[in-house]
Scaffold this active site. Structure first.
Site, PDB file in Angstrom:
ATOM      1  NE  ARG A  14      -0.526  -0.171   5.000  1.00  0.00           N
ATOM      2  CZ  ARG A  14      -1.165  -0.141   6.170  1.00  0.00           C
ATOM      3  NH1 ARG A  14      -2.482  -0.065   6.189  1.00  0.00           N
ATOM      4  NH2 ARG A  14      -0.497  -0.197   7.306  1.00  0.00           N
ATOM      5  CG  ASP A  66       3.915  -5.188   3.158  1.00  0.00           C
ATOM      6  OD1 ASP A  66       3.730  -5.258   4.385  1.00  0.00           O
ATOM      7  OD2 ASP A  66       3.789  -4.129   2.522  1.00  0.00           O
ATOM      8  CG  ASP A  89       9.436  -8.685  10.370  1.00  0.00           C
ATOM      9  OD1 ASP A  89      10.173  -7.680  10.206  1.00  0.00           O
ATOM     10  OD2 ASP A  89       8.916  -8.961  11.464  1.00  0.00           O
ATOM     11  CB  VAL A  90      12.328  -5.408   6.180  1.00  0.00           C
ATOM     12  CG1 VAL A  90      11.534  -5.435   4.886  1.00  0.00           C
ATOM     13  CG2 VAL A  90      11.785  -4.356   7.142  1.00  0.00           C
ATOM     14  CG  ASN A 123       8.462   1.821   0.180  1.00  0.00           C
ATOM     15  OD1 ASN A 123       8.477   3.044   0.256  1.00  0.00           O
ATOM     16  ND2 ASN A 123       7.357   1.101   0.419  1.00  0.00           N
ATOM     17  CE1 TYR A 183       9.785   7.431   9.238  1.00  0.00           C
ATOM     18  CE2 TYR A 183      10.323   9.773   9.098  1.00  0.00           C
ATOM     19  CZ  TYR A 183       9.852   8.611   8.507  1.00  0.00           C
ATOM     20  OH  TYR A 183       9.452   8.633   7.192  1.00  0.00           O
ATOM     21  CE  LYS A 206      12.285   6.558   6.900  1.00  0.00           C
ATOM     22  NZ  LYS A 206      12.113   5.511   5.861  1.00  0.00           N
ATOM     23  CB  VAL A 222       3.505  11.610   0.183  1.00  0.00           C
ATOM     24  CG1 VAL A 222       2.603  10.967  -0.861  1.00  0.00           C
ATOM     25  CG2 VAL A 222       4.736  12.214  -0.473  1.00  0.00           C
TER      26      VAL A 222
END
Length: 261
Positions: free
Chosen positions: A16, A38, A65-66, A92, A156, A160, A189
């Site tokens: 998504r 995902d 699960d990354v 992503n 976060y 990043k 976004v």
């Protein structure tokens, strides 16, 4: 000619939001095979059905699960068995926890770092074994404007910025194999990740040069470019797709309000 004609690409977090937009854009650009990794497997299957029906692209949804190395090893082996190659990895998948330093619980910190940072590390570590077998391959890591600024969510932001640094380190190391590695830094976004903070997104429009939020498709097109052979001389770079926010949107807003612009 389509930018990604005949390519095989793995997109994490592809069920998504930005990931789904990337999958659709990659199909539009001629990708032959898409793997959507995902934890939301049923949602990935639904996107896969839509893409296959509309474009005829081979789409394989996989449970991933990354943050788990065993999941990465299994997914890469599945890709090898099923398609025999991998041309593109898009890291992503990501989560957020908006908390200040004093309010950020260690459990929350560890989870954000595990998904956003360790997940990207593991993806590059395992996928490079397939990517290096192709003459021209690429990795695109999705960071954020939080990886360019002092954002207000500490875990976060840390994750990043780490993606930005790992991208440059990988670009240097993987260049021996012809693998290009770049990062994309989206601004605000409207996606499921930002839906709960829609008022905040609206407020940030005022300090964005284009004075609007981005569309998922706009981020996806930037990712597709960096993943394509059109970007054959770009590696170790960071691309802000943020409507001009980090270029000086804040000062522009102040100057404009003071009628100096």
């Amino acid at each position: 000619m389509a930018k990604l004609q005949g390519k095989t690409a793995l997109i994490t977090g592809g069920s998504r939001g930005l990931g789904a937009a990337m999958a659709i854009t990659f199909a539009e650009e001629g990708a032959e095979n898409l793997i959507l990794g995902d934890v939301l497997l049923e949602e990935s299957k639904e996107i896969a059905r839509k893409i296959k029906k509309q474009f005829g692209t081979n789409v394989l949804p996989v449970q991933l699960d990354v943050s788990l190395e065993e999941d990465w090893a299994e997914v890469i082996e599945t890709i090898r068995r099923t398609f025999g190659k991998l041309d593109i990895l898009v890291n992503n998948a990501g989560i957020n926890k908006r908390a200040k330093f004093a309010d950020c619980e260690l459990e929350d910190w560890n989870r954000v770092i595990a998904v956003n940072q360790t997940g990207v590390f593991l993806g590059m570590k395992h996928a490079c074994q397939l990517l290096k077998e192709q003459p021209q391959s690429a990795i695109v890591n999705v960071s954020s404007i939080a990886g360019l600024t002092g954002y207000f969510a500490v875990a976060y932001t840390a994750s990043k910025w780490a993606i930005r640094g790992m991208t440059k380190a990988a670009a240097m190391e993987f260049s021996d194999w012809g693998i290009r590695v770049n990062s994309v830094h989206p601004g605000f976004v409207y996606t499921p990740l930002t839906q709960a903070a829609s008022k905040m997104v609206d407020a940030f429009n005022e300090i964005t040069a284009l004075e609007r939020p981005g569309e998922p498709e706009e981020i996806a097109k930037a990712v597709a470019f960096l993943a394509s052979d059109d970007a054959s001389y770009i590696t170790g770079a960071e691309l802000a797709v943020d409507g001009g926010m980090t270029a000086g949107g804040g000062p522009r807003h102040v100057v404009k309000n003071l009628n100096l612009l």
